[in-house]
Design a protein around this motif. Structure first.
Motif, PDB file in Angstrom:
ATOM      1  N   TYR A 124       0.928  -1.159  -0.008  1.00  0.00           N
ATOM      2  CA  TYR A 124      -0.259  -0.142  -0.111  1.00  0.00           C
ATOM      3  C   TYR A 124       0.901   1.217  -0.143  1.00  0.00           C
ATOM      4  N   TRP A 125       1.760   1.205   0.905  1.00  0.00           N
ATOM      5  CA  TRP A 125       2.946   2.572   0.824  1.00  0.00           C
ATOM      6  C   TRP A 125       3.239   2.640  -0.419  1.00  0.00           C
ATOM      7  N   ALA A 126       4.067   1.651  -1.211  1.00  0.00           N
ATOM      8  CA  ALA A 126       4.625   1.721  -2.454  1.00  0.00           C
ATOM      9  C   ALA A 126       3.694   2.249  -3.311  1.00  0.00           C
ATOM     10  N   ASP A 127       2.276   1.679  -3.300  1.00  0.00           N
ATOM     11  CA  ASP A 127       1.289   1.957  -4.460  1.00  0.00           C
ATOM     12  C   ASP A 127       0.897   3.612  -4.357  1.00  0.00           C
ATOM     13  N   HIS A 128       1.004   4.136  -3.232  1.00  0.00           N
ATOM     14  CA  HIS A 128       0.379   5.634  -2.953  1.00  0.00           C
ATOM     15  C   HIS A 128       1.457   6.480  -2.811  1.00  0.00           C
ATOM     16  N   ARG A 129       2.781   6.396  -3.084  1.00  0.00           N
ATOM     17  CA  ARG A 129       3.764   7.232  -3.315  1.00  0.00           C
ATOM     18  C   ARG A 129       3.625   8.216  -4.308  1.00  0.00           C
ATOM     19  N   ARG A 130       4.154   9.554  -4.161  1.00  0.00           N
ATOM     20  CA  ARG A 130       4.273  10.338  -5.200  1.00  0.00           C
ATOM     21  C   ARG A 130       5.508  10.421  -6.083  1.00  0.00           C
ATOM     22  N   VAL A 131       6.463   9.392  -5.750  1.00  0.00           N
ATOM     23  CA  VAL A 131       7.565   9.267  -6.579  1.00  0.00           C
ATOM     24  C   VAL A 131       7.810   7.474  -6.680  1.00  0.00           C
ATOM     25  N   PRO A 132       8.452   7.214  -8.042  1.00  0.00           N
ATOM     26  CA  PRO A 132       8.274   5.845  -8.295  1.00  0.00           C
ATOM     27  C   PRO A 132       9.037   4.753  -7.077  1.00  0.00           C
ATOM     28  N   THR A 133       8.236   3.725  -6.877  1.00  0.00           N
ATOM     29  CA  THR A 133       8.371   3.260  -5.893  1.00  0.00           C
ATOM     30  C   THR A 133       8.289   1.658  -5.882  1.00  0.00           C
ATOM     31  N   ALA A 134       9.329   0.721  -5.473  1.00  0.00           N
ATOM     32  CA  ALA A 134       9.051  -0.748  -5.810  1.00  0.00           C
ATOM     33  C   ALA A 134       8.972  -1.437  -4.502  1.00  0.00           C
ATOM     34  N   HIS A 135       8.290  -2.446  -4.370  1.00  0.00           N
ATOM     35  CA  HIS A 135       8.022  -3.238  -3.060  1.00  0.00           C
ATOM     36  C   HIS A 135       8.960  -4.593  -3.566  1.00  0.00           C
ATOM     37  N   ILE A 136       9.811  -4.780  -2.763  1.00  0.00           N
ATOM     38  CA  ILE A 136      10.981  -6.216  -2.505  1.00  0.00           C
ATOM     39  C   ILE A 136      10.126  -7.119  -1.263  1.00  0.00           C
ATOM     40  N   SER A 137       9.690  -8.110  -1.646  1.00  0.00           N
ATOM     41  CA  SER A 137       9.594  -8.880  -0.415  1.00  0.00           C
ATOM     42  C   SER A 137      10.526  -9.957  -0.526  1.00  0.00           C
ATOM     43  N   LEU A 138      11.164 -10.348   0.730  1.00  0.00           N
ATOM     44  CA  LEU A 138      12.254 -11.422   0.880  1.00  0.00           C
ATOM     45  C   LEU A 138      11.508 -12.509   0.578  1.00  0.00           C
ATOM     46  N   ASP A 139      10.221 -12.936   1.086  1.00  0.00           N
ATOM     47  CA  ASP A 139       9.578 -14.082   1.046  1.00  0.00           C
ATOM     48  C   ASP A 139       9.345 -14.401  -0.396  1.00  0.00           C
ATOM     49  N   ASP A 140       8.714 -13.541  -1.049  1.00  0.00           N
ATOM     50  CA  ASP A 140       8.775 -13.774  -2.526  1.00  0.00           C
ATOM     51  C   ASP A 140       9.807 -14.214  -3.325  1.00  0.00           C
ATOM     52  N   VAL A 141      10.995 -13.508  -3.011  1.00  0.00           N
ATOM     53  CA  VAL A 141      12.322 -13.908  -3.626  1.00  0.00           C
ATOM     54  C   VAL A 141      12.643 -15.212  -3.433  1.00  0.00           C
ATOM     55  N   ARG A 142      12.631 -15.434  -1.877  1.00  0.00           N
ATOM     56  CA  ARG A 142      12.876 -16.815  -1.449  1.00  0.00           C
ATOM     57  C   ARG A 142      12.348 -18.163  -2.409  1.00  0.00           C
ATOM     58  N   GLU A 143      11.045 -17.755  -2.448  1.00  0.00           N
ATOM     59  CA  GLU A 143      10.021 -18.550  -3.232  1.00  0.00           C
ATOM     60  C   GLU A 143      10.264 -18.733  -4.808  1.00  0.00           C
ATOM     61  N   TRP A 144      11.222 -17.789  -5.363  1.00  0.00           N
ATOM     62  CA  TRP A 144      11.421 -18.071  -6.735  1.00  0.00           C
ATOM     63  C   TRP A 144      12.326 -19.567  -6.986  1.00  0.00           C
ATOM     64  N   VAL A 145      12.783 -20.015  -5.781  1.00  0.00           N
ATOM     65  CA  VAL A 145      13.341 -21.331  -5.973  1.00  0.00           C
ATOM     66  C   VAL A 145      12.194 -22.422  -6.016  1.00  0.00           C
ATOM     67  N   ARG A 146      11.882 -23.104  -7.181  1.00  0.00           N
ATOM     68  CA  ARG A 146      10.772 -23.943  -6.978  1.00  0.00           C
ATOM     69  C   ARG A 146      11.236 -25.444  -6.475  1.00  0.00           C
ATOM     70  N   SER A 147      12.102 -26.015  -7.471  1.00  0.00           N
ATOM     71  CA  SER A 147      12.558 -27.288  -7.169  1.00  0.00           C
ATOM     72  C   SER A 147      13.760 -27.314  -6.150  1.00  0.00           C
ATOM     73  N   GLY A 148      13.538 -27.990  -5.082  1.00  0.00           N
ATOM     74  CA  GLY A 148      14.612 -27.804  -3.961  1.00  0.00           C
ATOM     75  C   GLY A 148      14.645 -26.691  -3.027  1.00  0.00           C
ATOM     76  N   PHE A 149      13.134 -26.014  -3.058  1.00  0.00           N
ATOM     77  CA  PHE A 149      12.803 -25.000  -2.028  1.00  0.00           C
ATOM     78  C   PHE A 149      13.091 -25.660  -0.757  1.00  0.00           C
ATOM     79  N   ALA A 150      14.134 -24.878   0.448  1.00  0.00           N
ATOM     80  CA  ALA A 150      14.247 -25.295   1.602  1.00  0.00           C
ATOM     81  C   ALA A 150      13.285 -24.439   2.356  1.00  0.00           C
TER      82      ALA A 150
END
Length: 287
Positions: A124-150
């Motif tokens: 929500y914070w990233a969506d409503h800012r007046r400057v370009p903003t990205a959201h980086i979730s550590l859990d999302d990046v961790r789940e990029w590993v599909r086969s062999g996910f620990a």
């Protein structure tokens, strides 16, 4: 039309055209040419005019104009140089002015236990800012590993820790590149205060000293209620949630700003986050 026996047939006429250009009857008669003989078709004299015709020979038909190929459209993408990402420095506020966190390029680390609402508030914070903003979730990046996910729910071991560290380094690399190109970012992670080298120390190494950490810490009953609404890898056992929440209590007295969003909805929490960040820009926390 009749042709002599053994003579090659001319190629068929194409619609609106004469015989195909370059066709030569002589080319179909292999064998040596007599010395001095002209190779290729002999010039054919024009036919005699019909009786009573007084005009001159027919004018030659001009060749069909060939259109020049259109010049290729220059490729206008893929050539924009991007500044390399370096360690993120501290944001500077104008002297004698209240910083406007909503319009400042920032790197924010939102800390909290599972169920604290980190991801919802960060998005929500990233969506409503007046400057370009990205959201980086550590859990999302961790789940990029599909086969062999620990999966940490199966037990924290060398594999899960290695994938966690790899995901955090990937997030830090992305954050530096976003900031170098004028895009703010907010990262979220469950960082424990009793593991400073792995937690905040790791984020500072990968992002830079300008990363602004903020702790989101609602009450235990709120965290348990929100965790119960989760599914898949994101849902933890109640005992694990209570244990994590107890460890997060160590942030009190750490000097980092803490937001108790037990009674706050997501928009109000995001607004309070802006207020906390404005104070952090004016007086960066020591961590």
């Amino acid at each position: 039309m009749q042709h002599a026996v053994g003579s090659p047939l001319p190629p068929p006429h194409q619609p609106g055209r004469g015989p195909a250009t370059g066709w030569s009857p002589a080319a179909h008669h292999p064998g040596p040419h007599p010395p001095g003989a002209h190779q290729g078709p002999a010039p054919v004299p024009p036919p005699p005019p019909a009786p009573g015709f007084t005009g001159g020979p027919p004018a030659p038909v001009p060749p069909t104009p060939q259109h020049a190929p259109a010049s290729p459209v220059p490729d206008t993408t893929g050539h924009l140089p991007l500044p390399p990402g370096g360690p993120v420095g501290m944001p500077s506020a104008p002297p004698a002015a209240t910083p406007d966190a909503a319009a400042t390029t920032l790197a924010v680390l939102l800390i909290g236990p599972a169920g604290a609402g980190k991801t919802s508030v960060a998005k929500y914070w990233a969506d409503h800012r007046r400057v370009p903003t990205a959201h980086i979730s550590l859990d999302d990046v961790r789940e990029w590993v599909r086969s062999g996910f620990a999966d940490p729910q199966s037990g924290w071991n060398d594999h899960s820790e290695a994938q966690y560290r790899l995901a955090r380094r990937t997030c830090g690399f992305a954050a530096r590149n976003f900031l170098a190109n004028g895009i703010s970012c907010i990262l979220d992670d469950a960082v424990f205060p009793d593991r400073p080298v792995v937690g905040l120390g790791g984020w500072k190494r990968h992002v830079g000293p300008g990363l602004l950490p903020v702790v989101l810490l609602p009450g235990l009953e709120i965290v348990l209620e929100r965790n119960a609404q989760r599914a898949g890898n994101r849902r933890l056992a109640d005992e694990e949630v209570a244990r994590i929440h107890g460890r997060m209590a160590g942030w009190y007295g750490s000097g980092l700003p803490i937001i108790d969003n037990s009674q706050l909805d997501v928009p109000r929490t995001a607004q309070l986050l802006d207020d906390v960040l404005a104070r952090s820009i004016a007086s960066p926390p020591q961590w």
